[in-house]
Design a protein around this motif. Structure first.
Motif, PDB file in Angstrom:
ATOM      1  N   LEU A 135      14.439  -0.444   2.715  1.00  0.00           N
ATOM      2  CA  LEU A 135      13.182  -0.939   3.274  1.00  0.00           C
ATOM      3  C   LEU A 135      12.045  -0.034   2.813  1.00  0.00           C
ATOM      4  N   LEU A 136      10.821  -0.526   2.917  1.00  0.00           N
ATOM      5  CA  LEU A 136       9.688   0.353   2.688  1.00  0.00           C
ATOM      6  C   LEU A 136       9.712   1.482   3.708  1.00  0.00           C
ATOM      7  N   GLY A 137       9.340   2.683   3.267  1.00  0.00           N
ATOM      8  CA  GLY A 137       9.321   3.834   4.151  1.00  0.00           C
ATOM      9  C   GLY A 137       7.947   4.075   4.747  1.00  0.00           C
ATOM     10  N   ALA A 138       7.908   4.992   5.708  1.00  0.00           N
ATOM     11  CA  ALA A 138       6.647   5.294   6.389  1.00  0.00           C
ATOM     12  C   ALA A 138       5.598   5.854   5.434  1.00  0.00           C
ATOM     13  N   GLY A 139       6.036   6.454   4.318  1.00  0.00           N
ATOM     14  CA  GLY A 139       5.093   7.012   3.358  1.00  0.00           C
ATOM     15  C   GLY A 139       4.152   5.974   2.776  1.00  0.00           C
ATOM     16  N   VAL A 140       4.615   4.720   2.690  1.00  0.00           N
ATOM     17  CA  VAL A 140       3.758   3.653   2.180  1.00  0.00           C
ATOM     18  C   VAL A 140       2.594   3.429   3.134  1.00  0.00           C
ATOM     19  N   SER A 141       2.904   3.407   4.433  1.00  0.00           N
ATOM     20  CA  SER A 141       1.837   3.241   5.425  1.00  0.00           C
ATOM     21  C   SER A 141       0.883   4.428   5.408  1.00  0.00           C
ATOM     22  N   GLU A 142       1.402   5.636   5.208  1.00  0.00           N
ATOM     23  CA  GLU A 142       0.547   6.820   5.162  1.00  0.00           C
ATOM     24  C   GLU A 142      -0.433   6.740   4.001  1.00  0.00           C
ATOM     25  N   LEU A 143       0.039   6.231   2.856  1.00  0.00           N
ATOM     26  CA  LEU A 143      -0.860   6.070   1.711  1.00  0.00           C
ATOM     27  C   LEU A 143      -1.957   5.062   2.037  1.00  0.00           C
ATOM     28  N   GLY A 144      -1.562   3.969   2.712  1.00  0.00           N
ATOM     29  CA  GLY A 144      -2.556   2.982   3.105  1.00  0.00           C
ATOM     30  C   GLY A 144      -3.561   3.564   4.079  1.00  0.00           C
ATOM     31  N   SER A 145      -3.075   4.375   5.032  1.00  0.00           N
ATOM     32  CA  SER A 145      -3.978   5.003   5.993  1.00  0.00           C
ATOM     33  C   SER A 145      -4.913   5.994   5.301  1.00  0.00           C
ATOM     34  N   ALA A 146      -4.379   6.740   4.313  1.00  0.00           N
ATOM     35  CA  ALA A 146      -5.205   7.702   3.590  1.00  0.00           C
ATOM     36  C   ALA A 146      -6.312   6.981   2.822  1.00  0.00           C
ATOM     37  N   TYR A 147      -5.977   5.847   2.231  1.00  0.00           N
ATOM     38  CA  TYR A 147      -6.988   5.067   1.522  1.00  0.00           C
ATOM     39  C   TYR A 147      -8.068   4.604   2.500  1.00  0.00           C
ATOM     40  N   MET A 148      -7.606   4.111   3.663  1.00  0.00           N
ATOM     41  CA  MET A 148      -8.559   3.631   4.661  1.00  0.00           C
ATOM     42  C   MET A 148      -9.495   4.739   5.117  1.00  0.00           C
ATOM     43  N   ARG A 149      -8.966   5.969   5.233  1.00  0.00           N
ATOM     44  CA  ARG A 149      -9.797   7.059   5.745  1.00  0.00           C
ATOM     45  C   ARG A 149     -10.848   7.522   4.745  1.00  0.00           C
ATOM     46  N   THR A 150     -10.752   7.096   3.489  1.00  0.00           N
ATOM     47  CA  THR A 150     -11.769   7.478   2.510  1.00  0.00           C
ATOM     48  C   THR A 150     -13.010   6.597   2.618  1.00  0.00           C
ATOM     49  N   ASN A 151     -12.930   5.509   3.393  1.00  0.00           N
ATOM     50  CA  ASN A 151     -14.116   4.672   3.556  1.00  0.00           C
ATOM     51  C   ASN A 151     -14.921   5.144   4.756  1.00  0.00           C
ATOM     52  N   PRO A 152     -16.106   4.603   4.964  1.00  0.00           N
ATOM     53  CA  PRO A 152     -16.984   5.127   6.024  1.00  0.00           C
ATOM     54  C   PRO A 152     -16.652   4.605   7.420  1.00  0.00           C
ATOM     55  N   LEU A 153     -15.411   4.218   7.674  1.00  0.00           N
ATOM     56  CA  LEU A 153     -15.048   3.642   8.963  1.00  0.00           C
ATOM     57  C   LEU A 153     -15.417   4.558  10.127  1.00  0.00           C
ATOM     58  N   GLN A 154     -15.049   5.832  10.020  1.00  0.00           N
ATOM     59  CA  GLN A 154     -15.307   6.749  11.130  1.00  0.00           C
ATOM     60  C   GLN A 154     -16.802   6.877  11.398  1.00  0.00           C
TER      61      GLN A 154
END
Length: 242
Positions: free
Chosen positions: A61-80
């Protein structure tokens, strides 16, 4: 364009796993992708070591690291930065503690927290992590994910844990909670993090209709006229980031 066969094959494996609702055996990957058996096993071993895939009794199955990469990408945008004034206004309007959170693997990570003057004291703070399946914000995001994505998020967890004796203790119980959350359009957490605190949360979607975060409101359990007693989620709307 430079040819990097191992990289191309690794990406092909990850994409194939992403398209499956159940574990995929190495043999099935060999047949589906027409790759050498030895290469597939070698690549799976490396991907598993990196946390990008996880092995179950019936396949990969896909591992949690895939989600972490997606979260890291998301955190580079101005969401916060974009969310800060909105979360502050929400806290002031409701008199509650308002939070913005994202998923990182199987955990909820809080990015923004704003408190009204007389709001309930909650233990969450910017940077704090909690098991996503215990938090309203985590469950709000997970309810908008597919079943295989939820499995991938939980692949790093050996067992369900709890803080107060409440909350799901199995994948079956979690799936039932997520089903109810989807029906309501928002998640409710009653005392799973702190016994005296009730939290409601709604997912935040991007322009591709993907859940990238959640906004939550926390109050003392039983306070009248507060978010924990309403029939709708935070603000009663579907949150979207453009």
């Amino acid at each position: 364009m430079p040819e990097v066969p191992a990289l191309r094959r690794s990406v092909a494996i990850l994409r194939h796993l992403a398209g499956s609702n159940r574990p995929v055996s190495a043999g099935a990957l060999v047949r589906a992708l027409a790759l050498p058996r030895s290469s597939v096993y070698e690549l799976l071993a490396v991907l598993e070591e990196l946390g990008l895939v996880t092995k179950s009794s019936t396949g990969y199955l896909l591992g949690a690291g895939v989600s972490e990469l997606g979260s890291a990408y998301m955190r580079t945008n101005p969401l916060q930065r974009m969310a800060q004034p909105i979360v502050r206004e929400l806290a002031e309007q409701t008199g509650a503690t308002a939070q913005l959170a994202v998923l990182r693997g199987w955990e909820t990570v809080y990015l923004v927290k704003e408190q009204a003057v007389r709001s309930a004291a909650v233990i969450t703070a910017t940077g704090v992590r909690m098991p996503a399946y215990l938090t309203a914000t985590g469950r709000a995001i997970m309810s908008a994910l597919s079943g295989r994505e939820v499995l991938a998020l939980l692949s790093g967890e050996d067992a369900f844990v709890n803080r107060t004796g409440r909350g799901p203790t199995s994948l079956r119980q979690l799936n039932e909670l997520l089903r109810r959350t989807r029906e309501l359009g928002y998640a409710v957490e009653r005392g799973e993090i702190s016994t005296e605190i009730t939290t409601v949360a709604a997912p935040v979607f991007d322009v591709l209709d993907r859940p990238i975060a959640a906004v939550g409101l926390s109050v003392r359990a039983g306070e009248p006229g507060r978010p924990g007693d309403r029939s709708g989620g935070p603000g009663g709307v579907r949150w979207r980031v453009h």
